[in-house]
Design a protein around this motif. Structure first.
Motif: not given
Length: 227
Positions: A126-130, A139-154, A166-170
């Motif tokens: 609540v009421g937070s800023i990133s 290592s893009s070949l070495y991971y199974y799945r990637d979740y990314s979010g400006g506030i929360a990934a999942y 959110n002000l940053g790039g994702v």
């Protein structure tokens, strides 16, 4: 720790966390946050500025034909949130999660969020800023799945994100200006003005949504780019 309350705190610098391969349990977990790795209480009026780096190694053992999974939960404030994060800021920094020495059949799942990597059903932001930049896994070949979010990934069903910015790039497989993927979270009065790039799914607010999203805004500067 249970019922932890952190108030009026400020951290600046580099936070680093790494897992080894987990052979006995077949699961390795990283909880990495600018303020706390895991929260089940209240984190209020905190601030983090700096770099957050997480490594997790999952792999497939061909000799036993078994999967060994690794999970990395990384957040500018909290890695894994099952409590309340309120009026907190993650700013002028970056978050990078990646596999570390995994094979091309790696079983690593990465959650990277500007405020929290993972938001459980009982969790709220609540009421937070990133203003964090969330990078591609190195290592893009070495991971199974990637979740990314400006506030929360999942964000799980019935979790809450309200009055956040959110002000940053994702960047990520499933990338969203507010949330990378949600089952059925409530996202209320949130804004994103950062760029979003997703390999599989991307959105100015949510990269992949399974149910309802309402009352959020997406500013033109944060238009999603899919490639």
């Amino acid at each position: 720790m249970k019922n932890l309350n952190v108030q009026n705190s400020y951290v600046q610098g580099i936070v680093y966390n790494d897992t080894a391969k987990s052979v006995k349990s077949r699961t390795a977990v990283v909880f990495n946050g600018g303020i706390a790795g895991f929260n089940k209480g209240t984190v209020e009026k905190t601030s983090f500025s700096g770099a957050l780096v997480s490594y997790a190694t999952g792999f497939f053992d061909y000799s036993s034909e078994s999967n060994f999974y690794a999970y990395a939960y990384s957040g500018g404030i909290v890695g894994y949130n099952a409590g309340l994060i309120s009026e907190s800021k993650a700013q002028l920094g970056s978050i990078q999660s990646s596999s570390n020495g995994a094979s091309s059949a790696g079983r690593t799942i990465l959650y990277s969020g500007g405020i929290a990597g993972y938001l459980e059903t009982s969790g709220s932001i609540v009421g937070s800023i990133s203003n964090m930049t969330i990078e591609w896994p190195s290592s893009s070949l070495y991971y199974y799945r990637d979740y990314s979010g400006g506030i929360a990934a999942y964000a799980e069903t019935s979790s809450l994100i309200s009055n956040c910015k959110n002000l940053g790039g994702v960047k990520g497989d499933e990338a969203g200006g507010i949330v990378g993927r949600t089952e059925s979270a409530s996202i209320i009065n949130c804004t994103n003005s950062g760029s979003v790039k997703g390999y599989l799914y991307s959105g100015g607010v949510v990269g992949y949504v399974l149910h309802r999203v309402g009352d959020e805004q997406h500013q033109p500067a944060g238009l999603a780019v899919v490639f």
